[in-house]
Design a protein around this motif. Sequence first.
Motif, short mmCIF file in Angstrom:
data_model
loop_
_atom_site.label_atom_id
_atom_site.label_comp_id
_atom_site.label_asym_id
_atom_site.label_seq_id
_atom_site.Cartn_x
_atom_site.Cartn_y
_atom_site.Cartn_z
N ILE A 25 0.51 1.96 1.25
CA ILE A 25 1.28 1.11 0.50
C ILE A 25 2.24 1.64 -0.31
N ASP A 28 5.49 2.34 1.46
CA ASP A 28 6.27 1.23 1.73
C ASP A 28 7.03 0.68 0.46
N LEU A 29 6.21 0.93 -0.54
CA LEU A 29 6.74 0.22 -1.89
C LEU A 29 7.92 1.13 -2.62
N LYS A 34 8.20 -5.40 -1.78
CA LYS A 34 7.91 -6.12 -0.56
C LYS A 34 6.75 -7.32 -0.85
N LEU A 39 4.25 -6.00 4.00
CA LEU A 39 3.40 -4.83 4.04
C LEU A 39 2.32 -4.88 5.14
N LYS A 40 2.01 -5.96 5.31
CA LYS A 40 0.77 -5.96 6.47
C LYS A 40 1.44 -5.65 7.73
N SER A 42 4.09 -3.80 8.31
CA SER A 42 4.65 -2.25 8.40
C SER A 42 3.40 -1.33 8.54
#
Length: 106
Positions: A25, A28-29, A34, A39-40, A42
């Motif tokens: 997480i 990605d952030l 996002k 997120l899910k 990715s």
Amino acid sequence: MEKILPACPVETTLMLIGDKWKVLILRDLMHGTKRFGELKKSIGTVSQKVLTAQLRDMEEKGLLTRKAYAEVPPRVEYTLTQTGYSLKPVLDAMVVWGSAYQSENQ
């Protein structure tokens, strides 16, 4: 209510991000805000229930903020806080180490 943190700084860090999903997480952030679905997608194999729980925990610990928009369908966005962004050197070090390990073990 007073927070009781472990005496060991490494244990404190692990308490905050010591979960596989939390690190992904954060990864990605680091690139910006996002939505939940982004997120899910990715992260991949994480269930919706687990991702929701991890995001809530990270929000409670001050690593990210959650913004819900009153529209249909509902839109929720997640953004790292300053504290969350301060973990960038930790993630960068993980990238360097992981890349070296991959190149040595292929």
